[in-house]
Design a protein around this motif. Structure first.
Motif, PDB file in Angstrom:
ATOM      1  N   TYR A   1     -42.999  17.655 -34.722  1.00  0.00           N
ATOM      2  CA  TYR A   1     -43.280  19.084 -34.877  1.00  0.00           C
ATOM      3  C   TYR A   1     -42.118  19.724 -35.614  1.00  0.00           C
ATOM      4  O   TYR A   1     -40.960  19.393 -35.352  1.00  0.00           O
ATOM      5  CB  TYR A   1     -43.392  19.779 -33.510  1.00  0.00           C
ATOM      6  N   ARG A   2     -42.432  20.645 -36.504  1.00  0.00           N
ATOM      7  CA  ARG A   2     -41.363  21.396 -37.156  1.00  0.00           C
ATOM      8  C   ARG A   2     -41.128  22.682 -36.370  1.00  0.00           C
ATOM      9  O   ARG A   2     -42.049  23.442 -36.118  1.00  0.00           O
ATOM     10  CB  ARG A   2     -41.760  21.711 -38.602  1.00  0.00           C
ATOM     11  N   VAL A   3     -39.897  22.877 -35.913  1.00  0.00           N
ATOM     12  CA  VAL A   3     -39.539  24.107 -35.195  1.00  0.00           C
ATOM     13  C   VAL A   3     -38.402  24.755 -35.982  1.00  0.00           C
ATOM     14  O   VAL A   3     -37.269  24.274 -35.979  1.00  0.00           O
ATOM     15  CB  VAL A   3     -39.087  23.801 -33.746  1.00  0.00           C
ATOM     16  N   GLY A   4     -38.741  25.843 -36.707  1.00  0.00           N
ATOM     17  CA  GLY A   4     -37.746  26.455 -37.598  1.00  0.00           C
ATOM     18  C   GLY A   4     -37.349  25.455 -38.667  1.00  0.00           C
ATOM     19  O   GLY A   4     -38.200  24.911 -39.370  1.00  0.00           O
ATOM     20  N   ASN A   5     -36.036  25.170 -38.750  1.00  0.00           N
ATOM     21  CA  ASN A   5     -35.565  24.215 -39.754  1.00  0.00           C
ATOM     22  C   ASN A   5     -35.406  22.796 -39.207  1.00  0.00           C
ATOM     23  O   ASN A   5     -35.038  21.886 -39.932  1.00  0.00           O
ATOM     24  CB  ASN A   5     -34.203  24.673 -40.320  1.00  0.00           C
ATOM     25  N   SER A   6     -35.652  22.640 -37.913  1.00  0.00           N
ATOM     26  CA  SER A   6     -35.449  21.295 -37.343  1.00  0.00           C
ATOM     27  C   SER A   6     -36.783  20.627 -37.022  1.00  0.00           C
ATOM     28  O   SER A   6     -37.824  21.280 -36.931  1.00  0.00           O
ATOM     29  CB  SER A   6     -34.582  21.386 -36.086  1.00  0.00           C
TER      30      SER A   6
END
Length: 252
Positions: free
Chosen positions: A14-19
């Protein structure tokens, strides 16, 4: 022996913000027909994501999920709905019973989605409520039943479609410890007597001990698989050794 579930190198990112969060990080295992398996881990360990993948409710980022010979990752939405309807029973934490229907009608409901005649639906539902020891509660509405009784209705509803596999998501999460034990005994009995394959997700290490095998998941990886059947066999042998074959204690 044929495998009823085969998971190969499964990833879910999963992409959460930039991470990027790795909910599942290269998971592989098999489940065999008639097995009761528990996936145990803390909140955020990836266990619910894994269950969703097995049921075809989420697509993997990478890897294979083969259930009853079907590649779940390759099926489209219609194919997944059809597959679940024909092969899978679900038991949920919040019982998901319909408040305006009695126990019998709630159990019969999944059969109406298959277009089965009313008489046949009610006969099958009646039989399943007998199986889960709710003979006296068939006409009761959900608000007339305890949490444990409602979850028994949930178990009967999962069984009524005669599924190959049952997926249980924290099935005792809303129950007290005594009632949880009763529901776990019932699920164990169902697996043994009905020859069903059951995969349960739980955060509770004690409840997981009811399963034949326990998959421990941490940070999206299965860190160890515990086989309870070997323990059961060795404790049975110890018991026989202690009491002798004839002089066993009552009730053993």
């Amino acid at each position: 022996m044929d495998k009823v579930i085969e998971v190969k190198n499964l990833y879910k990112l999963y992409r959460v913000g930039n991470s990027v969060v790795r909910a599942l990080n290269g998971v592989s295992f098999e489940v065999y027909p008639g097995e009761f398996c528990a996936i145990v881990g803390t909140s955020g360990s990836g266990k619910s994501t894994l269950l969703n993948m097995l049921a075809g409710l989420e697509k993997p980022t990478k890897g294979e999920v083969i259930v009853s010979g079907q590649h779940m990752e390759n099926l489209n939405e219609d194919g997944l709905v059809k597959f679940r309807r024909e092969n899978v029973g679900f038991i949920f934490q919040s019982f998901h019973l319909i408040g305006t229907m009695n126990a019998l009608e709630n159990v019969a409901l999944p059969l109406s989605f298959r277009g089965e005649a009313k008489g046949s639906r009610l006969r099958k539902a009646d039989k399943m409520l007998d199986l889960v020891n709710l003979r006296k509660h068939k006409k009761h509405m959900p608000n007339q039943m305890s949490g444990g009784q409602q979850q028994r209705v949930g178990v009967a509803r999962a069984l009524v479609v005669n599924p190959k596999i049952i997926f249980a998501d924290e099935p005792t999460g809303n129950l007290d410890s005594h009632t949880s034990e009763e529901v776990m005994h019932l699920m164990q009995k169902v697996v043994r007597e009905q020859k069903k394959t059951l995969v349960m997700v739980t955060h509770d290490n004690h409840l997981a001990t009811y399963a034949d095998r326990i998959f421990h998941i941490i940070d999206g990886e299965i860190v160890r698989i515990e086989d309870n059947r070997q323990k059961e066999n060795s404790s049975n042998l110890e018991s026989v050794g202690r009491h002798g074959l004839d002089g066993g204690e009552e009730g053993l």
